[in-house]
Design a protein around this motif. Structure first.
Motif, mmCIF file in Angstrom:
data_model
loop_
_atom_site.group_PDB
_atom_site.id
_atom_site.type_symbol
_atom_site.label_atom_id
_atom_site.label_comp_id
_atom_site.label_asym_id
_atom_site.label_seq_id
_atom_site.Cartn_x
_atom_site.Cartn_y
_atom_site.Cartn_z
ATOM 1 N N UNK A 164 103.078 64.538 62.025
ATOM 2 C CA UNK A 164 104.058 63.899 61.132
ATOM 3 C C UNK A 164 105.495 64.038 61.636
ATOM 4 N N UNK A 165 105.820 65.160 62.297
ATOM 5 C CA UNK A 165 107.182 65.417 62.789
ATOM 6 C C UNK A 165 108.228 65.240 61.684
ATOM 7 N N UNK A 166 107.891 65.718 60.480
ATOM 8 C CA UNK A 166 108.835 65.669 59.367
ATOM 9 C C UNK A 166 108.829 64.380 58.581
ATOM 10 N N UNK A 167 108.069 63.397 59.032
ATOM 11 C CA UNK A 167 108.014 62.117 58.320
ATOM 12 C C UNK A 167 107.025 62.211 57.153
ATOM 13 N N UNK A 168 107.292 61.452 56.115
ATOM 14 C CA UNK A 168 106.431 61.470 54.934
ATOM 15 C C UNK A 168 105.580 60.196 54.899
#
Length: 587
Positions: free
Chosen positions: A446-450
């Motif tokens: 995800x690398x911080x993505x929602x």
């Protein structure tokens, strides 16, 4: 005007650690002024005590009880207010310190993020981490100055003035003594500063080597050279201890000198003031006040000298960090750069692109006269021998380096007119060496993505990640280890594809993405590429020509130039370099 001192000059951090600390208060000016005001009140109340001591003991000597009671009452009030100011300052300054440290971290991280990739690849990560840590502590310099240096100087000045009011001879003696101690201490501080600078340089070097050792321990064990690197670390650590020992030896001598001065000062004061009192040259109040001043001068001199030594040491450490981190950005956006939106579809037009790496010793360009048109949704393969310019072209598409007198268009948008970050928002990359964080598998994807669980599950299926996730001990929550060492090469490639599928970027760059995989893994990855290529423009650098079966056209590069563009069959017939590449892979 005072408010302006907190502001960044031209939106840039100062290289002076003290100013970095001051500028970090720009969002908390009111709290900063309140803390300063409380500190001033606290210093003022503290310096009233010797004066009340004098008048109280003068009244006590003549048994003037009316004045004794009044002075006692005032003295208690001063003590109460002094403590109130002290605790109020502690509360406000603690909050201010926390806000400042947070702001410095944000400012330095933001500045680091502006640096080009070349800045990071040319510096050991451990060294950069250590320097970052040293720089965000620069607010200690400001607080040590405010809480220790300024109060000590005020106490010394007030003490000398009060001593002069009692006796000119005593005042001159205290003044000369203080100046002499400060001058001698300055010599020690300069020597300690030099030792601190040497120690910090060795420390930064050690942290850089240590970071490399920890990050690459797998390689060291595979080739059985762990002992060699360990011996190197031990040698650097021994050098660090040697430099540290020189500093602490000097500091010990300095401490002995200050303690010796303490004894001399109190001894002289006891003898001189005793004689003056019994000779009726001073009153009991004068005697009490001067003894109080003697101890205050002694404490203030030590506090001042130790604080200045600590400030100089901290300044040296922070200044070295600032010089290395706050260097000039070599790849800044233009002042009028615009924000490029994430495009629904993306075509590429490259016009007359030539490029040579900065500081390159080569006389020829790394890319020369590149002209290429790629339609939206088209799949392009790029082949060529090592050093032909394939990866360089990818770096320029990602705006990792500046290029002049050339144009790269995304649709009709000139990428040079837009911020690098907004251009990169339109690009997803699957590299041959996909970087992984030492976090959970889910965080790495995800690398911080929602995203919704529904979309995540589809991505895991399309990228074939679900095939190995179900065998992991904690599923998506499994920690992948440093640089993803717990995953195989094929598994890391699937994670990289999953990242790209989650991204809304319309352009996907594949850089030798299957070069290190076996035939079974390559088949799985190729299937994932097909699913990823839907509704995306895709450019694929490949060593194995067999991996380009899904592309529409193939670009052949050699020595920084495009030799030919066409289908596999066309190039086999018309392009000698492509024929050679194909022939080499048959043997």
């Amino acid at each position: 005007m005072l408010k302006n001192i907190f502001e960044l000059k031209n939106d840039k951090l100062s290289e002076n650690p003290l100013w970095i600390a001051i500028q970090s208060m720009r969002n908390n000016k009111l709290l900063a002024f309140l803390s300063l005001l409380l500190l001033i009140f606290q210093i003022f109340a503290y310096n009233l005590v010797p004066i009340f001591n004098k008048y109280f003991f003068d009244a006590l000597e003549v048994l003037n009880f009316t004045n004794i009671y009044k002075l006692l009452f005032l003295y208690i009030l001063i003590l109460i207010f002094s403590q109130v100011f002290k605790y109020a300052y502690f509360i406000t300054s603690s909050r201010l310190y926390a806000y400042m440290q947070t702001q410095i971290r944000k400012d330095v991280l933001s500045y680091l993020n502006l640096h080009s990739l070349n800045y990071f690849v040319s510096r050991p990560s451990g060294k950069v981490t250590n320097e970052y840590h040293n720089l965000y502590d620069c607010n200690k310099i400001l607080f040590t100055t405010l809480e220790n240096v300024i109060p000590s100087v005020v106490v010394l000045v007030v003490s000398v003035v009060l001593a002069f009011l009692v006796s000119n001879n005593i005042g001159v003696g205290i003044l000369v003594w203080s100046i002499l101690i400060i001058l001698i201490s300055t010599k020690f501080i300069k020597l300690l500063s030099k030792r601190t600078q040497e120690l910090e340089l060795v420390s930064n070097y050690f942290m850089g080597v240590l970071g490399d050792f920890i990050s690459n321990v797998k390689i060291l064990r595979i080739f059985n050279v762990t002992k060699v690197t360990f011996n190197r670390l031990t040698k650097i650590a021994s050098n660090y201890c040697f430099v540290a020992l020189k500093k602490w030896r000097l500091k010990s001598i300095f401490g002995i000198f200050l303690d010796f001065c303490d004894v001399i000062l109190i001894l002289v004061f006891t003898v001189v003031l005793g004689k003056m009192y019994f000779a009726n040259l001073i009153t009991l109040g004068d005697l009490t006040m001067l003894f109080t001043l003697a101890y205050r001068i002694d404490d203030s001199l030590k506090e001042l000298i130790n604080s200045v030594e600590q400030i100089v040491a901290d300044y040296q450490v922070s200044a070295i960090a600032a010089q290395n981190i706050l260097v000039e950005i070599d790849n800044l956006d233009k002042e009028n750069a615009k924000h490029m939106p994430v495009l629904d579809s993306l075509g590429i037009s490259i016009k007359n692109l030539s490029f040579r790496y900065p500081k390159s010793k080569s006389k020829s360009n790394d890319l020369s006269s590149i002209n290429l048109e790629i339609k939206s949704g088209e799949k392009i393969g790029i082949v060529g021998r090592s050093g032909s310019g394939k990866s360089t072209l990818f770096k320029l598409l990602q705006r990792q380096f500046e290029f002049q007198d050339a144009k790269i268009f995304f649709n009709d948008l000139d990428v040079n007119d837009y911020t690098k970050q907004s251009v990169r928002n339109n690009i997803a990359v699957v590299d041959q060496d996909n970087q992984m964080f030492n976090r959970s598998l889910k965080e790495n994807i995800l690398l911080g993505r929602k995203v919704s669980d529904k979309k995540l599950n589809k991505v895991l299926k399309d990228s074939h990640c679900n095939e190995f996730i179900e065998n992991l001990p904690d599923g998506l929550d499994t920690l992948v280890g440093e640089r993803g060492v717990k995953l195989s090469g094929g598994q890391r490639q699937r994670v990289a594809i999953a990242r790209s599928m989650i991204s809304k970027a319309p352009l996907v760059l594949l850089d030798e993405a299957t070069s290190a995989l076996d035939s079974k893994s390559e088949k799985v990855i190729s299937d994932a590429f097909k699913k990823l290529s839907k509704d995306h423009t895709m450019i694929c650098i490949a060593h194995r020509l067999s991996t380009l079966h899904f592309v529409d056209r193939i670009v052949v590069m050699d020595k920084g130039r495009i030799l030919n563009v066409g289908t596999h069959d066309y190039l086999l017939e018309k392009c000698k370099v492509y024929q050679s590449l194909s022939k080499d892979q048959l043997h």
